[in-house]
Design a protein around this motif. Structure first.
Motif, short mmCIF file in Angstrom:
data_model
loop_
_atom_site.label_atom_id
_atom_site.label_comp_id
_atom_site.label_asym_id
_atom_site.label_seq_id
_atom_site.Cartn_x
_atom_site.Cartn_y
_atom_site.Cartn_z
N GLY A 244 10.59 0.79 -7.89
CA GLY A 244 10.37 0.33 -9.35
C GLY A 244 9.10 0.13 -9.60
O GLY A 244 8.13 0.89 -9.06
N ARG A 245 8.65 -0.56 -10.69
CA ARG A 245 7.24 -0.61 -11.26
C ARG A 245 6.43 -1.74 -10.53
O ARG A 245 5.19 -2.09 -10.99
N GLY A 246 7.27 -2.55 -9.91
CA GLY A 246 6.61 -3.51 -9.05
C GLY A 246 6.67 -5.04 -9.67
O GLY A 246 5.95 -5.90 -9.11
N ALA B 175 0.82 -1.20 0.03
CA ALA B 175 0.09 0.02 0.07
C ALA B 175 0.91 1.07 -0.18
O ALA B 175 0.60 2.23 -0.67
N ALA B 176 1.93 1.20 0.84
CA ALA B 176 2.80 2.36 0.91
C ALA B 176 3.65 2.53 -0.42
O ALA B 176 3.65 3.73 -0.86
N LYS B 177 4.06 1.51 -0.93
CA LYS B 177 4.62 1.30 -2.45
C LYS B 177 3.76 2.14 -3.50
O LYS B 177 4.09 2.91 -4.22
N THR B 178 2.35 1.69 -3.29
CA THR B 178 1.41 2.21 -4.23
C THR B 178 1.09 3.55 -4.08
O THR B 178 1.44 4.46 -5.13
N PRO C 154 17.03 2.22 -13.95
CA PRO C 154 15.64 2.83 -14.14
C PRO C 154 15.08 2.70 -12.91
O PRO C 154 15.40 2.11 -12.07
N GLY C 155 14.03 3.58 -12.52
CA GLY C 155 13.07 3.53 -11.22
C GLY C 155 12.17 4.65 -11.37
O GLY C 155 12.27 5.49 -12.05
#
Length: 199
Positions: A146-148, A6-9, A134-135
């Motif tokens: 990253g993009r997950g 949730a935090a990453k999103t 990248p990131g």
């Protein structure tokens, strides 16, 4: 959903919003500045085998860097992602012209076709000296958002088992992609350094 996810999103949404607000001219300016910084970086100067991502709209543009890699006679490797898993290989490019002929993925990124077996894969040969990462977001402790999909985390895990050891990892970031702290889990691999404006 776990608290970490949730935090990453939430952070992904925030960073994407900041980068989306950047004018194309500002993106170009920061990308050129980072390329010039990179060309003087001791790790770049001493590296012969370099993996470079082909940039998307919301990433630092790597075109100038790729041109310099070829101009300096270094070996250039680019990612081939397998969209059905988190598997990624770094495959060797022969020239800028070679790169222009590659097919595009559903993400609109050029990469060697899945059935293209003719190219040298970095880890099955001499390994890599440097990976430009990248990131979506970075913090100054080497944490990366990253993009997950986990492509780079699992690739770096494989790199660490190569006889040459893990290559130096250098994130390329717009100033707007810097975060005070990025939430990470056990599988997130820290990177060695982030290159950005105002260092």
């Amino acid at each position: 959903m776990s608290a970490l996810r949730a935090a990453k999103t939430a952070l992904r949404t925030e960073v994407k919003r900041r980068v989306a607000a950047l004018e194309p001219e500002e993106k170009r300016r920061q990308s050129q500045l980072l390329a010039q910084k990179l060309f003087k970086h001791p790790k770049y100067v001493s590296s012969q085998r370099i993996a470079v991502f082909l940039s998307m709209e919301d990433e630092v543009c790597t075109q100038e860097i790729i041109e310099d890699v070829f101009r300096c006679g270094k070996s250039c490797f680019i990612p081939r992602y397998e969209s059905s898993s988190s598997h990624m290989d770094m495959l060797k490019m022969d020239s800028l012209q070679d790169m222009d002929t590659l097919p595009r993925t559903s993400w609109n990124i050029r990469q060697p076709a899945g059935e293209d077996e003719s190219r040298e894969e970095a880890l099955s040969a001499g390994g890599l000296d440097l990976i430009l990462m990248p990131g979506l977001g970075f913090d100054l402790c080497g944490r990366r958002l990253g993009r997950g999909k986990g492509f780079y985390d699992s690739y770096l895990e494989r790199c660490s088992r190569h006889p040459k050891g893990r290559p130096y990892t250098l994130g390329l970031a717009f100033r707007e992609q810097l975060c005070s702290q990025i939430p990470v889990g056990d599988h997130d691999v820290l990177i060695d350094e982030v290159l950005y404006e105002d260092q």
